[in-house]
Every structure is written in structure tokens, then in C-alpha cells.
Design a protein around this motif. Sequence first.
Motif, mmCIF file in Angstrom:
data_model
loop_
_atom_site.group_PDB
_atom_site.id
_atom_site.type_symbol
_atom_site.label_atom_id
_atom_site.label_comp_id
_atom_site.label_asym_id
_atom_site.label_seq_id
_atom_site.Cartn_x
_atom_site.Cartn_y
_atom_site.Cartn_z
ATOM 1 N N ASP A 1 -28.025 -6.111 42.870
ATOM 2 C CA ASP A 1 -28.088 -6.472 41.784
ATOM 3 C C ASP A 1 -28.761 -7.633 41.688
ATOM 4 O OD1 ASP A 1 -28.026 -6.372 38.911
ATOM 5 O OD2 ASP A 1 -25.796 -6.357 38.785
ATOM 6 N N GLN B 1 -24.074 -4.774 45.416
ATOM 7 C CA GLN B 1 -24.647 -3.724 44.774
ATOM 8 C C GLN B 1 -26.233 -3.919 44.694
ATOM 9 O OE1 GLN B 1 -22.745 -3.820 40.898
ATOM 10 N NE2 GLN B 1 -20.840 -4.176 41.934
ATOM 11 N N ILE C 1 -28.722 -9.641 37.904
ATOM 12 C CA ILE C 1 -27.781 -10.078 37.480
ATOM 13 C C ILE C 1 -28.301 -11.595 36.928
ATOM 14 C CG2 ILE C 1 -26.937 -11.009 39.655
ATOM 15 C CD1 ILE C 1 -24.070 -10.791 38.386
ATOM 16 N N SER D 1 -17.077 -9.761 53.149
ATOM 17 C CA SER D 1 -16.532 -8.772 52.336
ATOM 18 C C SER D 1 -15.830 -7.674 52.918
ATOM 19 C CB SER D 1 -17.606 -7.891 51.549
ATOM 20 O OG SER D 1 -18.194 -7.011 52.382
ATOM 21 N N ARG E 1 -22.059 -9.179 43.519
ATOM 22 C CA ARG E 1 -22.766 -8.176 43.034
ATOM 23 C C ARG E 1 -24.093 -8.347 43.636
ATOM 24 N NH1 ARG E 1 -22.069 -8.049 36.587
ATOM 25 N NH2 ARG E 1 -24.007 -6.989 36.891
ATOM 26 N N HIS F 1 -23.643 -14.390 44.170
ATOM 27 C CA HIS F 1 -22.573 -13.490 43.329
ATOM 28 C C HIS F 1 -22.383 -12.187 44.033
ATOM 29 C CE1 HIS F 1 -20.607 -11.193 40.319
ATOM 30 N NE2 HIS F 1 -20.619 -12.281 39.632
ATOM 31 N N THR G 1 -15.782 -16.415 40.141
ATOM 32 C CA THR G 1 -17.001 -17.250 39.935
ATOM 33 C C THR G 1 -17.046 -18.365 38.785
ATOM 34 O OG1 THR G 1 -17.484 -15.541 38.209
ATOM 35 C CG2 THR G 1 -18.093 -14.961 40.532
#
Length: 315
Positions: A64, A62, A67, A98, A58, A56, A22
Motif C-alpha cells: 500500500d 499489502q 498510505i 511478519s 501495510r 508501516h 504505530t
Amino acid sequence: METVQSISKYDEQHSTAVTIGTFDGVHIGHRTILERLIAEARNLGIKSTVLTFFPHPRMVLQKDSDIKLLNTIEEKSRILDELGLDYLVVHPFTKEFSRLTATEFVRDILVNKLKTKKIIIGYDHRFGRNRTANIVDLKAFGNALDFEVEEIPAQEVDAVSVSSTKIRKALEIGDMVTANKFLGYAYMLTGVVRKGRGLGRQLNFPTANLQIEASYKLIPKNGVYVVSSVIEGKTIFGMMNIGHNPTVSNIGNDTMEGQQRIEVHFFDFDKDLYGFHIQIDILERIRDEHKFDSIEALKKQLEKDRNTSLAIISK
């Protein structure tokens, strides 16, 4: 430098030296790795390439959504360009992506698309579906598919991780000295100047109201900061307030009541910036945001802030 949106759009005629990550903030820890990558690519006569992903991982895996990142893609691209990188490949990260196996990722993306001849990567790098493959597997792939793997040792990877953590924590408490030290440059906010209520002009402190379009961008702690910006090729200094304007929040037609504002007052500059896309470099924090007893008290404090800012700038 060329920024390529999606691996599928990469020009396949070039062999590359690649690193993957990243690289949020592109801070001094990252630069050691990136400078090594760029030097090695030049030595081998191939193209230095960073493969990164957005959103990102995540945010996708997730969910998220909270973030916060140190750079937008645009900011990251600008910094990497200044370092002398040849290619930044920003691949859309999806659940489908993924699920690629380690073999599919290495064969189809690193070898067939990026034509990788060398990979510089951290000792703890994991990849492939469920992140099951590691550096040992990558080296085995390299032996089979004709590319070299240079492993970044633990102490260097850990230093990068520590730097990222310290930068985020510093920004959350408004410690610009620490944040900028680890970044190696002044932390930046990039956005479009939008029309506000005009209250700053009534106070003789006209402001540019900056709208950050990237919701994931980390905004430093509320307060008053010394800043600079390059406008039409000239560096202009000023002061910036991040917060909710508690003293004047109930004055005028406030369509942003309760929302965080980012307002910049530039010194010796009165050009209409509405609609301009600008970058604000944050140099130092002056004070917390306060609610004053009166408009007059606020004006007196703004005068003090300007004098404090000018004294800092003069250094």
C-alpha cells in the motif's frame, strides 16, 4: 529518550514496560495510553518503551504505497521524547519479520531482548504469523514467562481509532481546528528548505520552499495557512501556500511544473534558510488556492492574506 533503530540494538540490561503500535500522530487518544505506560514504568522502577515498526506493515504486506501517515519517524520521536518516554524502538518491518510465530515474537523479542515485565496493550491486539494470536494468548504467555498484561478496554481503543480517522479526514479538507484539537498540538511539516525560482521575492513575499523528504507524509489540502516555526530558538510566524502556483506556473525556469509545492513566507524575517532543516507548525487555514487574472491581483491577495494571518496571530 533514546531512539533505537532495530530491536537487535536495544541495550538488554534494562527491564521494560512496553506498549506496541504505530502511534501515528501521537494524538490525545494515544497520550492516555502512553502516560499510563510512563507512570507505571516509573512506579515499577523499569523503563517505559514503545515498540513500533517502519515501514508501516501495510506498505510491506499489502504494498500500500499510497498510505499517508501523520508523523515521520523523526516527528514521532520528538513528540514521544517530550512526553517523557524512555525508549522508542523502531524495528524494520519485513515479510520475514511478519512470519515470526507468536511464541518467537514473545519469547525472543518481548522477553529475551526487551526484558518485558509489563505490557499495556489494546483488547483487540493480534500478533504472530498471520496475526493468529490475541490478548488471551498474550496473557497466557505472560503467566508462563513472568510478565503482566494490562488490557486497554474497547472504549479507549475505539476512541483512539476515531481520533486517527477524524484527524486524517480533517487534514484532507484543510480543517486545522479539528485536526489540531485531536492531535493536542499543531500539525507539523518537517523538511529541508530548497532553492526555488525566486518569484516570491519579486512579489515582495520571499518564501522558503520546503521539501518533504518522507513521501508517506500526509500533506493537508491545498490552500493558504497561518504557520509558525522555531528558528534559532525564536518563534517566527508566517503564512504558507500548499499547491501548484497556478497564477505563476508558466513563469521562469520551472523544474517543478505540475508538482505540489510547499512555500512559506515568514513575517519580519529575511534570513537565508537554504539547506536548513525546519519544522512548520500549521495553525489555521485561510483560504483555497486560486488562479488570479494577473500578478498584480495575486500581490493584492497576498497582502490580504498577510493581514488576515497577523490578525489571527494577534489573538
